[in-house]
Design a protein around this motif. Structure first.
Motif, mmCIF file in Angstrom:
data_model
loop_
_atom_site.group_PDB
_atom_site.id
_atom_site.type_symbol
_atom_site.label_atom_id
_atom_site.label_comp_id
_atom_site.label_asym_id
_atom_site.label_seq_id
_atom_site.Cartn_x
_atom_site.Cartn_y
_atom_site.Cartn_z
ATOM 1 N N SER A 14 5.554 19.728 -0.690
ATOM 2 C CA SER A 14 4.468 18.812 -0.325
ATOM 3 C C SER A 14 3.116 19.517 -0.295
ATOM 4 O O SER A 14 2.086 18.923 -0.619
ATOM 5 C CB SER A 14 4.725 18.183 1.048
ATOM 6 N N LEU A 15 3.133 20.781 0.108
ATOM 7 C CA LEU A 15 1.863 21.508 0.274
ATOM 8 C C LEU A 15 1.036 21.609 -1.006
ATOM 9 O O LEU A 15 -0.112 21.158 -1.034
ATOM 10 C CB LEU A 15 2.136 22.894 0.853
ATOM 11 N N PRO A 16 1.590 22.195 -2.091
ATOM 12 C CA PRO A 16 0.809 22.241 -3.342
ATOM 13 C C PRO A 16 0.448 20.838 -3.834
ATOM 14 O O PRO A 16 -0.608 20.643 -4.447
ATOM 15 C CB PRO A 16 1.748 22.921 -4.347
ATOM 16 N N THR A 17 1.334 19.865 -3.538
ATOM 17 C CA THR A 17 1.071 18.498 -3.977
ATOM 18 C C THR A 17 -0.180 17.946 -3.296
ATOM 19 O O THR A 17 -1.048 17.341 -3.941
ATOM 20 C CB THR A 17 2.290 17.605 -3.671
ATOM 21 N N VAL A 18 -0.273 18.166 -1.966
ATOM 22 C CA VAL A 18 -1.451 17.698 -1.223
ATOM 23 C C VAL A 18 -2.700 18.405 -1.745
ATOM 24 O O VAL A 18 -3.736 17.768 -1.984
ATOM 25 C CB VAL A 18 -1.289 17.941 0.298
ATOM 26 N N ILE A 40 2.945 2.544 5.294
ATOM 27 C CA ILE A 40 4.176 2.539 4.510
ATOM 28 C C ILE A 40 4.249 3.766 3.592
ATOM 29 O O ILE A 40 5.303 4.394 3.448
ATOM 30 C CB ILE A 40 4.321 1.205 3.745
ATOM 31 N N MET A 41 3.100 4.146 3.008
ATOM 32 C CA MET A 41 3.109 5.322 2.124
ATOM 33 C C MET A 41 3.363 6.591 2.922
ATOM 34 O O MET A 41 4.120 7.472 2.491
ATOM 35 C CB MET A 41 1.801 5.418 1.353
ATOM 36 N N ALA A 42 2.735 6.672 4.113
ATOM 37 C CA ALA A 42 2.954 7.844 4.969
ATOM 38 C C ALA A 42 4.416 7.903 5.414
ATOM 39 O O ALA A 42 5.046 8.967 5.375
ATOM 40 C CB ALA A 42 2.021 7.792 6.176
ATOM 41 N N ALA A 43 4.978 6.758 5.801
ATOM 42 C CA ALA A 43 6.364 6.733 6.273
ATOM 43 C C ALA A 43 7.338 7.129 5.161
ATOM 44 O O ALA A 43 8.289 7.883 5.392
ATOM 45 C CB ALA A 43 6.711 5.352 6.816
ATOM 46 N N LEU A 44 7.073 6.644 3.936
ATOM 47 C CA LEU A 44 7.951 6.976 2.810
ATOM 48 C C LEU A 44 7.908 8.480 2.506
ATOM 49 O O LEU A 44 8.900 9.074 2.101
ATOM 50 C CB LEU A 44 7.561 6.164 1.569
ATOM 51 N N TRP A 45 6.749 9.079 2.718
ATOM 52 C CA TRP A 45 6.614 10.528 2.521
ATOM 53 C C TRP A 45 7.325 11.290 3.645
ATOM 54 O O TRP A 45 8.204 12.120 3.393
ATOM 55 C CB TRP A 45 5.133 10.892 2.456
ATOM 56 N N PHE A 46 6.958 10.983 4.890
ATOM 57 C CA PHE A 46 7.480 11.743 6.027
ATOM 58 C C PHE A 46 9.008 11.644 6.129
ATOM 59 O O PHE A 46 9.661 12.582 6.584
ATOM 60 C CB PHE A 46 6.816 11.295 7.328
ATOM 61 N N GLN A 47 9.549 10.509 5.713
ATOM 62 C CA GLN A 47 10.999 10.352 5.759
ATOM 63 C C GLN A 47 11.680 11.434 4.907
ATOM 64 O O GLN A 47 12.788 11.853 5.196
ATOM 65 C CB GLN A 47 11.369 8.957 5.249
ATOM 66 N N GLN A 48 10.990 11.846 3.839
ATOM 67 C CA GLN A 48 11.561 12.836 2.930
ATOM 68 C C GLN A 48 11.490 14.268 3.454
ATOM 69 O O GLN A 48 12.145 15.155 2.920
ATOM 70 C CB GLN A 48 10.865 12.782 1.566
ATOM 71 N N ILE A 49 10.614 14.528 4.460
ATOM 72 C CA ILE A 49 10.510 15.918 4.925
ATOM 73 C C ILE A 49 11.413 16.191 6.125
ATOM 74 O O ILE A 49 11.454 17.282 6.652
ATOM 75 C CB ILE A 49 9.045 16.349 5.214
ATOM 76 N N GLY A 74 0.175 11.392 -3.421
ATOM 77 C CA GLY A 74 -1.032 11.148 -4.212
ATOM 78 C C GLY A 74 -1.658 9.804 -3.900
ATOM 79 O O GLY A 74 -2.863 9.705 -3.650
ATOM 80 N N LEU A 75 -0.835 8.766 -3.878
ATOM 81 C CA LEU A 75 -1.365 7.427 -3.620
ATOM 82 C C LEU A 75 -1.917 7.323 -2.200
ATOM 83 O O LEU A 75 -2.927 6.664 -1.965
ATOM 84 C CB LEU A 75 -0.284 6.369 -3.850
ATOM 85 N N LEU A 76 -1.258 7.991 -1.253
ATOM 86 C CA LEU A 76 -1.749 7.979 0.137
ATOM 87 C C LEU A 76 -3.113 8.658 0.208
ATOM 88 O O LEU A 76 -4.058 8.119 0.798
ATOM 89 C CB LEU A 76 -0.748 8.686 1.057
ATOM 90 N N TYR A 77 -3.230 9.825 -0.435
ATOM 91 C CA TYR A 77 -4.510 10.545 -0.407
ATOM 92 C C TYR A 77 -5.612 9.711 -1.057
ATOM 93 O O TYR A 77 -6.703 9.554 -0.500
ATOM 94 C CB TYR A 77 -4.390 11.903 -1.111
ATOM 95 N N LEU A 78 -5.316 9.162 -2.237
ATOM 96 C CA LEU A 78 -6.327 8.370 -2.943
ATOM 97 C C LEU A 78 -6.718 7.136 -2.130
ATOM 98 O O LEU A 78 -7.876 6.714 -2.131
ATOM 99 C CB LEU A 78 -5.813 7.956 -4.323
ATOM 100 N N GLN A 79 -5.736 6.572 -1.418
ATOM 101 C CA GLN A 79 -6.004 5.415 -0.565
ATOM 102 C C GLN A 79 -6.952 5.796 0.574
ATOM 103 O O GLN A 79 -7.931 5.099 0.850
ATOM 104 C CB GLN A 79 -4.667 4.891 -0.003
ATOM 105 N N ILE A 80 -6.674 6.945 1.204
ATOM 106 C CA ILE A 80 -7.496 7.396 2.340
ATOM 107 C C ILE A 80 -8.946 7.607 1.917
ATOM 108 O O ILE A 80 -9.863 7.151 2.589
ATOM 109 C CB ILE A 80 -6.932 8.718 2.929
ATOM 110 N N ILE A 81 -9.144 8.288 0.782
ATOM 111 C CA ILE A 81 -10.527 8.610 0.409
ATOM 112 C C ILE A 81 -11.272 7.417 -0.172
ATOM 113 O O ILE A 81 -12.481 7.413 -0.202
ATOM 114 C CB ILE A 81 -10.627 9.811 -0.575
ATOM 115 N N SER A 82 -10.548 6.390 -0.630
ATOM 116 C CA SER A 82 -11.288 5.303 -1.262
ATOM 117 C C SER A 82 -11.338 4.008 -0.460
ATOM 118 O O SER A 82 -12.170 3.151 -0.722
ATOM 119 C CB SER A 82 -10.712 5.027 -2.649
ATOM 120 N N ASP A 83 -10.460 3.860 0.531
ATOM 121 C CA ASP A 83 -10.464 2.622 1.305
ATOM 122 C C ASP A 83 -11.549 2.678 2.381
ATOM 123 O O ASP A 83 -11.438 3.392 3.367
ATOM 124 C CB ASP A 83 -9.100 2.404 1.965
ATOM 125 N N LYS A 84 -12.618 1.890 2.166
ATOM 126 C CA LYS A 84 -13.746 1.927 3.118
ATOM 127 C C LYS A 84 -13.597 0.874 4.210
ATOM 128 O O LYS A 84 -14.439 0.739 5.080
ATOM 129 C CB LYS A 84 -15.075 1.699 2.373
#
Lengths: 108, 235
Positions: free
Chosen positions: A77-81, A49-58, B175-185
């Motif tokens: 998105s790049l500097p954010t990542v 769901i988090m990935a979909a909410l992000w990708f929908q915006q790009i 941010g939440l997606l990244y933090l989820q990926i690195i912390s969800d084992k």
């Protein structure tokens, strides 16, 4: 502009619809237990769901054809990542995101 | 993020999402006023509908004189993903009384859900009512304050995206997606990345034929299904 009465009913009905959408699973699952297969399925909800909410915006939807790229959101998105990888701090990530979007809004 | 599940730690955890909320709330206030709705109606929408992006849909359709039923249906579809979130979340609050479950559901949002799922990775996979309710209410208040600010600023600023705030919520999901990926084992890194790539491809191609309202829901369901299939294929 619609009448105030119509606006009132719209707010009432949409409010009720969103409320029921949010609470129904809580109410039902208080009585019933989900089978393990469903729980396993739900384990994947957060990342998808988090990935979909992000990708929908790009992307920008265009009816009947493949979407166009939203370059502003893609570039921001790049500097954010990168800030996510470096800082691992949500506040820093959000601030970097806002600044990048404002920056690319001027540049692009 | 700390391991504690107190009111205090909730305020600390919710701070970054507040920035995103203010931005979008202000944007909604401005858009709603620009569409010709009064300050009172704008505030009532944020207070009683409280549906983020669906509120933008609502305002647009109101102004276009859409019939009530199609407005309700659209708002429902945009929010249908909330069912998946509250289903996922409810498994952590099964022991709590019904009224607490209803209260948590009432104020649940994408952001508090995502924050809660991240928190699990720091608390030995536990959540409690106090923490989640505080996060929910802080988000709700911020949303209303943001809307009020936007409604009042309405005539001064015409394009809130110019200041980068439109991207705040997206940045938060990144941010939440990244933090989820690195912390969800509980899910392997390789599997998580595979699913995210799949979601990207699905979103891209899905946009050509899935209505915007349904996209997130369809993509999420397919992404989760692939996750289950791949997990079993590996074992």
């Amino acid at each position: 502009m619609p009448t105030i009465k119509f606006i009132f009913w719209t707010i009432f009905c949409t409010g009720l619809a969103t409320w029921l959408t949010r609470i129904t699973p809580f109410v039902l699952l208080k009585k019933f237990t989900l089978p393990p297969a469903v729980i396993e399925f739900l384990n994947f909800v957060p990342i998808t769901i988090m990935a979909a909410l992000w990708f929908q915006q790009i992307f920008i939807q265009q009816s009947g054809q493949l979407p166009a790229i939203d370059y502003l959101n893609l570039c921001a998105s790049l500097p954010t990542v990168i800030s996510a990888v470096i800082s691992k701090n949500l506040l820093v990530i959000v601030v970097v995101g806002i600044i990048s979007a404002a920056f690319f809004n001027i540049v692009l | 993020m700390y391991a504690e599940l107190t009111r205090r730690s909730a305020w600390h955890d919710v701070l970054p999402t507040v920035l995103g909320y203010i931005g979008i709330g202000v944007a909604f206030g401005i858009v709603s006023r620009a569409a010709g709705l009064s300050i009172l109606v704008t505030l009532a929408t944020s207070t009683f509908v409280y549906a983020g992006s669906a509120q933008f849909v609502l305002v647009t359709m109101l102004v276009e004189h859409s019939p009530l039923l199609s407005i309700v249906l659209s708002v429902f579809l945009v929010n249908a993903r909330m069912m998946l979130m509250s289903t996922t979340l409810s498994t952590y609050f099964k022991q709590e009384p019904l009224w607490k479950n209803i209260l948590l559901g009432t104020f649940l949002t994408d952001e508090s859900f995502a924050l809660g799922m991240n928190k699990l990775n720091y608390t030995d996979r536990k959540l409690n009512f106090t923490w989640f309710n505080t996060v929910n209410l802080a988000s709700y208040l911020t949303w209303i304050v943001g809307t009020a600010l936007g409604a009042m600023l309405g005539s001064l600023i015409t394009d809130p995206t110019k200041f980068g705030f439109g991207f705040a919520v997206t940045a938060m999901f990144i941010g939440l997606l990244y933090l989820q990926i690195i912390s969800d084992k509980t899910i392997s890194l390789k599997l998580q990345l595979t699913i995210i790539l799949f979601v990207l491809i699905l979103t891209y191609f899905g946009m050509a034929f899935i209505p915007g309202n349904l996209l997130i829901l369809v993509v999420t369901l397919l992404g989760c299904a692939l996750g289950v299939i791949l997990k079993h294929a590996h074992n």
